[in-house]
Write a protein that holds these residues in place. Structure first.
Motif, mmCIF file in Angstrom:
data_model
loop_
_atom_site.group_PDB
_atom_site.id
_atom_site.type_symbol
_atom_site.label_atom_id
_atom_site.label_comp_id
_atom_site.label_asym_id
_atom_site.label_seq_id
_atom_site.Cartn_x
_atom_site.Cartn_y
_atom_site.Cartn_z
ATOM 1 N N ASN A 1 0.829 -1.205 0.000
ATOM 2 C CA ASN A 1 0.000 0.000 0.000
ATOM 3 C C ASN A 1 0.866 1.259 0.000
ATOM 4 N N LEU B 1 1.121 4.177 -2.934
ATOM 5 C CA LEU B 1 0.907 5.592 -2.618
ATOM 6 C C LEU B 1 2.128 6.429 -2.999
ATOM 7 N N SER C 1 0.667 12.725 -2.776
ATOM 8 C CA SER C 1 -0.179 11.549 -2.945
ATOM 9 C C SER C 1 -1.606 11.906 -2.530
ATOM 10 N N SER C 2 -2.193 11.150 -1.615
ATOM 11 C CA SER C 2 -3.543 11.472 -1.135
ATOM 12 C C SER C 2 -3.510 12.224 0.188
ATOM 13 N N TRP D 1 2.407 12.995 5.277
ATOM 14 C CA TRP D 1 3.009 11.967 4.420
ATOM 15 C C TRP D 1 4.374 11.559 4.976
#
Length: 358
Positions: free
Chosen positions: A37, A41, A70-71, A78
């Motif tokens: 994951n 990302l 990223s998100s 982050w």
């Protein structure tokens, strides 16, 4: 009520990791899922950043601030996520290094782990997170020294070749720094200029610095209701009473803070001393319950080290203001304890099955 439900859902979901996994292999598979994951990302965020996108998901969603990655809306969130995921990756690589010779690692998942390490290390400066870049470099340095120490103890080849891994590690570290700097050069140079500006602003009275004033005002807020605090999620509303930075020095616009940029102080202000102690007990209680049944291992050490770094970082920022960081923190904390407990149980079972000498 929403923050309370979020905390309960995170804590109870992560608490399952303290009880449910029945083998260390299951937990390692879970760690690989987390790393996959994180790698996805990191790749998504890198393409998004290098494409010059000014909004989340390639401009599909406007970002409230320019330094997103990223998100993640906030670059230091982050970075905090990277620090935690890097702890997982470093621990897994140390695990494989303990069990395989260096030439055998190419046939193990250790190579995939190294790819994740490189991705996380590169994207941290790319996200413009200064503080977390320092934490990532520190983690990499500690991990590299530890890996070399493991290799040095297990090496059984010609003495003349023993220094070679150290040379390769230094070259790999230098290559990682070069690639990271080359990709993140605009972000690094911009943050260096920002750092110089911050240092110049501290040349006079320290109280002129907005972060110091923010901490001071938050402490005054916490001190007024020290036993029980002002209530969960009350900070952005109540702090306006204590905010002495009514207007910005440059633009003279109203200064509004939703977070204290110090999770420890904000927790004290919202929950008080008693509530803060109870939250700490949520983390300490599992250690107390299993304190006699834990066995030291590389994965647990790295996971707890990553959690400790985030707790220390929370004195300067608000990593726990991010949903993903909060969830990952609790998951890694409980997974670390469970892994140490399973190591203890498997070690005892191994001793019990050994034949006794006559």
């Amino acid at each position: 009520m929403i923050p309370l439900w979020l905390f309960n859902s995170f804590y109870l979901s992560a608490f399952n990791l303290l009880l449910a996994p029945q083998s260390r292999r299951v937990l390692r598979r879970f760690f690989f899922a987390l790393l996959t994951n994180a790698l996805l990302l990191a790749a998504f965020g890198s393409f998004q950043k290098l494409s010059g996108a000014t909004g989340l998901f390639f401009n599909l969603v406007p970002s409230p601030q320019p330094r997103f990655f990223s998100s993640f809306i906030y670059h230091n969130h982050w970075g905090s996520f990277c620090v935690l995921m890097l702890a997982v990756a470093l621990g897994l690589f140390a695990h494989y290094l303990h069990r395989h010779l260096l030439r055998e690692l190419v046939r193990t998942p250790a190579m995939y782990v190294l790819a994740v390490v490189a991705a996380l290390a590169i994207t941290t400066p790319l996200s413009s997170s200064r503080s977390c870049t320092v934490l990532v470099l520190l983690s990499l340095l500690i991990g590299t020294v530890h890996w070399l120490r493991i290799f040095w103890k297990r090496y059984d080849g010609p003495p003349a070749r023993r220094p070679l891994p150290a040379v390769f590690a230094a070259l790999a570290f230098a290559l990682l720094l070069f690639v990271g700097y080359d990709l993140a050069k605009p972000q690094i140079e911009e943050r260096l200029r920002s750092t110089q500006t911050d240092i110049n602003s501290l040349s006079g009275s320290k109280l002129q610095n907005h972060r110091v004033a923010l901490y001071r005002d938050t402490w005054h807020m916490a001190k007024d209701r020290l036993p029980f605090g002002w209530g969960m999620a009350s900070y952005p509303h109540t702090f306006q009473i204590y905010n002495t930075q009514a207007y910005g020095r440059a633009d003279r616009l109203p200064v509004i803070y939703r977070d204290a940029h110090n999770d420890w102080l904000q927790t004290l202000a919202e929950f008080g001393a008693i509530g803060s102690a109870l939250i700490m007990l949520c983390a300490v209680a599992p250690f107390l319950a299993f304190r006699q049944k834990l066995r030291r291992n590389a994965i647990t050490t790295y996971l707890l080290g990553g959690c400790t770094l985030i707790l220390l970082y929370a004195w300067l920022e608000f990593p726990f203001g991010n949903t993903a960081v909060r969830l990952i923190f609790w998951m890694l904390l409980f997974a670390a304890i469970r892994y140490a407990h399973l190591t203890y149980l498997e070690h005892r079972a191994g001793i019990a099955t050994k034949p006794h000498p006559r």
